[in-house]
Design a protein around this motif. Structure first.
Motif, PDB file in Angstrom:
ATOM      1  N   GLN A  99      65.359 110.853  67.793  1.00 49.48           N
ATOM      2  CA  GLN A  99      65.405 110.109  69.053  1.00 49.48           C
ATOM      3  C   GLN A  99      64.093 109.387  69.351  1.00 49.48           C
ATOM      4  O   GLN A  99      64.101 108.286  69.901  1.00 49.48           O
ATOM      5  CB  GLN A  99      65.737 111.047  70.224  1.00 49.48           C
ATOM      6  N   THR A 100      62.962 109.997  69.016  1.00 50.81           N
ATOM      7  CA  THR A 100      61.670 109.431  69.427  1.00 50.81           C
ATOM      8  C   THR A 100      61.001 108.570  68.362  1.00 50.81           C
ATOM      9  O   THR A 100      60.245 107.670  68.701  1.00 50.81           O
ATOM     10  CB  THR A 100      60.705 110.549  69.866  1.00 50.81           C
ATOM     11  N   PHE A 101      61.256 108.824  67.090  1.00 43.94           N
ATOM     12  CA  PHE A 101      60.653 108.020  66.023  1.00 43.94           C
ATOM     13  C   PHE A 101      61.614 106.899  65.639  1.00 43.94           C
ATOM     14  O   PHE A 101      61.939 106.683  64.493  1.00 43.94           O
ATOM     15  CB  PHE A 101      60.325 108.908  64.814  1.00 43.94           C
ATOM     16  N   ARG A 102      62.054 106.174  66.607  1.00 37.61           N
ATOM     17  CA  ARG A 102      63.077 105.155  66.427  1.00 37.61           C
ATOM     18  C   ARG A 102      62.438 103.765  66.306  1.00 37.61           C
ATOM     19  O   ARG A 102      61.254 103.605  66.562  1.00 37.61           O
ATOM     20  CB  ARG A 102      64.067 105.191  67.592  1.00 37.61           C
ATOM     21  N   PRO A 103      63.241 102.758  65.948  1.00 41.03           N
ATOM     22  CA  PRO A 103      62.727 101.391  65.913  1.00 41.03           C
ATOM     23  C   PRO A 103      62.169 101.006  67.281  1.00 41.03           C
ATOM     24  O   PRO A 103      62.735 101.350  68.316  1.00 41.03           O
ATOM     25  CB  PRO A 103      63.958 100.549  65.565  1.00 41.03           C
ATOM     26  N   GLY A 104      61.039 100.337  67.244  1.00 43.55           N
ATOM     27  CA  GLY A 104      60.391  99.932  68.483  1.00 43.55           C
ATOM     28  C   GLY A 104      59.404 100.962  68.989  1.00 43.55           C
ATOM     29  O   GLY A 104      58.627 100.690  69.895  1.00 43.55           O
ATOM     30  N   VAL A 105      59.421 102.161  68.407  1.00 41.98           N
ATOM     31  CA  VAL A 105      58.456 103.197  68.784  1.00 41.98           C
ATOM     32  C   VAL A 105      57.572 103.482  67.564  1.00 41.98           C
ATOM     33  O   VAL A 105      56.424 103.072  67.523  1.00 41.98           O
ATOM     34  CB  VAL A 105      59.144 104.486  69.274  1.00 41.98           C
ATOM     35  N   ALA A 106      58.104 104.170  66.591  1.00 44.25           N
ATOM     36  CA  ALA A 106      57.339 104.543  65.401  1.00 44.25           C
ATOM     37  C   ALA A 106      57.591 103.604  64.231  1.00 44.25           C
ATOM     38  O   ALA A 106      56.848 103.603  63.271  1.00 44.25           O
ATOM     39  CB  ALA A 106      57.670 105.968  64.994  1.00 44.25           C
ATOM     40  N   LEU A 107      58.661 102.836  64.314  1.00 46.92           N
ATOM     41  CA  LEU A 107      59.036 101.927  63.223  1.00 46.92           C
ATOM     42  C   LEU A 107      59.386 100.550  63.756  1.00 46.92           C
ATOM     43  O   LEU A 107      60.000 100.418  64.808  1.00 46.92           O
ATOM     44  CB  LEU A 107      60.264 102.476  62.475  1.00 46.92           C
ATOM     45  N   GLY A 108      58.982  99.570  62.986  1.00 49.54           N
ATOM     46  CA  GLY A 108      59.437  98.204  63.205  1.00 49.54           C
ATOM     47  C   GLY A 108      60.009  97.737  61.881  1.00 49.54           C
ATOM     48  O   GLY A 108      60.148  98.525  60.958  1.00 49.54           O
ATOM     49  N   SER A 109      60.351  96.469  61.739  1.00 47.32           N
ATOM     50  CA  SER A 109      60.786  96.007  60.432  1.00 47.32           C
ATOM     51  C   SER A 109      60.163  94.681  60.075  1.00 47.32           C
ATOM     52  O   SER A 109      59.941  93.844  60.912  1.00 47.32           O
ATOM     53  CB  SER A 109      62.282  95.892  60.279  1.00 47.32           C
ATOM     54  N   GLU A 110      59.866  94.593  58.801  1.00 48.50           N
ATOM     55  CA  GLU A 110      59.361  93.358  58.221  1.00 48.50           C
ATOM     56  C   GLU A 110      60.556  92.429  57.991  1.00 48.50           C
ATOM     57  O   GLU A 110      61.703  92.887  57.963  1.00 48.50           O
ATOM     58  CB  GLU A 110      58.663  93.658  56.884  1.00 48.50           C
ATOM     59  N   PRO A 111      60.317  91.144  57.791  1.00 48.68           N
ATOM     60  CA  PRO A 111      61.424  90.221  57.544  1.00 48.68           C
ATOM     61  C   PRO A 111      62.298  90.605  56.349  1.00 48.68           C
ATOM     62  O   PRO A 111      63.490  90.373  56.355  1.00 48.68           O
ATOM     63  CB  PRO A 111      60.728  88.878  57.286  1.00 48.68           C
ATOM     64  N   GLN A 112      61.717  91.245  55.335  1.00 48.85           N
ATOM     65  CA  GLN A 112      62.499  91.637  54.153  1.00 48.85           C
ATOM     66  C   GLN A 112      63.276  92.928  54.390  1.00 48.85           C
ATOM     67  O   GLN A 112      63.957  93.417  53.496  1.00 48.85           O
ATOM     68  CB  GLN A 112      61.577  91.838  52.942  1.00 48.85           C
ATOM     69  N   GLY A 113      63.181  93.519  55.560  1.00 48.39           N
ATOM     70  CA  GLY A 113      63.923  94.731  55.866  1.00 48.39           C
ATOM     71  C   GLY A 113      63.165  96.019  55.620  1.00 48.39           C
ATOM     72  O   GLY A 113      63.689  97.104  55.847  1.00 48.39           O
ATOM     73  N   PHE A 114      61.917  95.932  55.130  1.00 49.86           N
ATOM     74  CA  PHE A 114      61.131  97.143  54.912  1.00 49.86           C
ATOM     75  C   PHE A 114      60.626  97.673  56.250  1.00 49.86           C
ATOM     76  O   PHE A 114      60.330  96.906  57.163  1.00 49.86           O
ATOM     77  CB  PHE A 114      59.939  96.849  53.991  1.00 49.86           C
ATOM     78  N   PRO A 115      60.506  99.007  56.367  1.00 49.99           N
ATOM     79  CA  PRO A 115      59.995  99.561  57.626  1.00 49.99           C
ATOM     80  C   PRO A 115      58.539  99.175  57.843  1.00 49.99           C
ATOM     81  O   PRO A 115      57.752  99.131  56.908  1.00 49.99           O
ATOM     82  CB  PRO A 115      60.135 101.066  57.453  1.00 49.99           C
ATOM     83  N   LYS A 116      58.197  98.909  59.085  1.00 50.53           N
ATOM     84  CA  LYS A 116      56.824  98.567  59.456  1.00 50.53           C
ATOM     85  C   LYS A 116      56.256  99.746  60.245  1.00 50.53           C
ATOM     86  O   LYS A 116      56.823 100.133  61.263  1.00 50.53           O
ATOM     87  CB  LYS A 116      56.818  97.308  60.310  1.00 50.53           C
ATOM     88  N   PRO A 117      55.158 100.326  59.775  1.00 57.08           N
ATOM     89  CA  PRO A 117      54.592 101.490  60.459  1.00 57.08           C
ATOM     90  C   PRO A 117      54.167 101.171  61.889  1.00 57.08           C
ATOM     91  O   PRO A 117      53.463 100.203  62.132  1.00 57.08           O
ATOM     92  CB  PRO A 117      53.374 101.865  59.607  1.00 57.08           C
ATOM     93  N   GLY A 118      54.603 101.991  62.817  1.00 60.64           N
ATOM     94  CA  GLY A 118      54.245 101.796  64.213  1.00 60.64           C
ATOM     95  C   GLY A 118      53.205 102.777  64.717  1.00 60.64           C
ATOM     96  O   GLY A 118      52.725 102.655  65.839  1.00 60.64           O
ATOM     97  N   PHE A 119      52.827 103.765  63.868  1.00 54.04           N
ATOM     98  CA  PHE A 119      51.864 104.784  64.294  1.00 54.04           C
ATOM     99  C   PHE A 119      50.629 104.801  63.391  1.00 54.04           C
ATOM    100  O   PHE A 119      50.132 105.857  63.014  1.00 54.04           O
ATOM    101  CB  PHE A 119      52.521 106.172  64.301  1.00 54.04           C
ATOM    102  N   LYS A 120      50.125 103.611  63.060  1.00 43.88           N
ATOM    103  CA  LYS A 120      48.910 103.547  62.257  1.00 43.88           C
ATOM    104  C   LYS A 120      47.741 104.095  63.060  1.00 43.88           C
ATOM    105  O   LYS A 120      47.759 104.095  64.292  1.00 43.88           O
ATOM    106  CB  LYS A 120      48.620 102.105  61.853  1.00 43.88           C
TER     107      LYS A 120
END
Length: 195
Positions: A99-120
């Protein structure tokens, strides 16, 4: 500036007084002595639904979890602590992380669909209590719950370094042994509080 440490208490029983609670208290005491600002999220005290679909996961987090999400965002360092149940973390803790490590919190996405780290620029410690010897969990059972949390979630979200503390043979450890283990974990909290 003080380091912000968030303890995610993953014991699923809302009645406090378990070993995980005592260990978290010792760690918090040490971290505060080390100068850190420490908060705790008691997962068992939260009321939230389990995710049942991708649409749920991609949607908004439940209102009841918004304060916990803000605490996750604000933290510089995490302590995830839980008992080993059936070889893995309790289902309630897994549901909380989903519930908490969801997109927009801990993850975003790159244009190619790879996860983008949100907790660097955040670090973590994982502490697990268990009845078996910690060495047996690590070597015979390959510490799969620990590795899954570390590699498949925390690192994916950009969290590093990630350290671990395993507490094995919890029922076999006597009172004197636990005094030593608690003191050692308080010292780990003091070390983790350093910037």
């Amino acid at each position: 500036m003080a380091k912000n440490i968030l303890i995610v208490q993953g014991h699923p029983d809302p009645a406090k007084g378990h070993l995980c609670h005592a260990l978290a208290d010792a760690y918090a005491r040490g971290a505060r002595e080390g100068g850190a600002d420490v908060k705790t999220v008691e997962v068992a005290a939260l009321d939230f639904p389990f995710l049942r679909s991708e649409a749920d996961w991609r949607g908004d987090a439940p209102e009841s979890l918004r304060p916990a999400i803000e605490d996750l965002r604000r933290a510089d360092h995490f302590l995830f602590i839980y008992p080993l149940w059936m070889g893995t973390m309790p289902a309630l803790l897994k549901a909380f992380l989903e519930q908490t490590f969801r997109p927009g919190v801990a993850l975003g996405s790159e244009p190619q669909g790879f996860p983008k780290p949100g907790f660097k620029n955040k670090s973590a410690r994982i502490a697990i209590t268990m009845g078996m010897p910690a060495l047996a969990y690590r070597w015979f059972f390959s510490a799969h719950s620990l590795k899954s949390l570390e590699r498949n979630l925390l690192r994916l979200c950009g969290i590093k370094p990630i350290r671990e503390t395993l507490f094995g043979l919890v029922e076999a450890t006597g009172e004197e042994g636990w005094k030593k283990r608690m003191a050692a974990f308080a010292e780990i909290g003091r070390r983790d509080a350093r910037p």
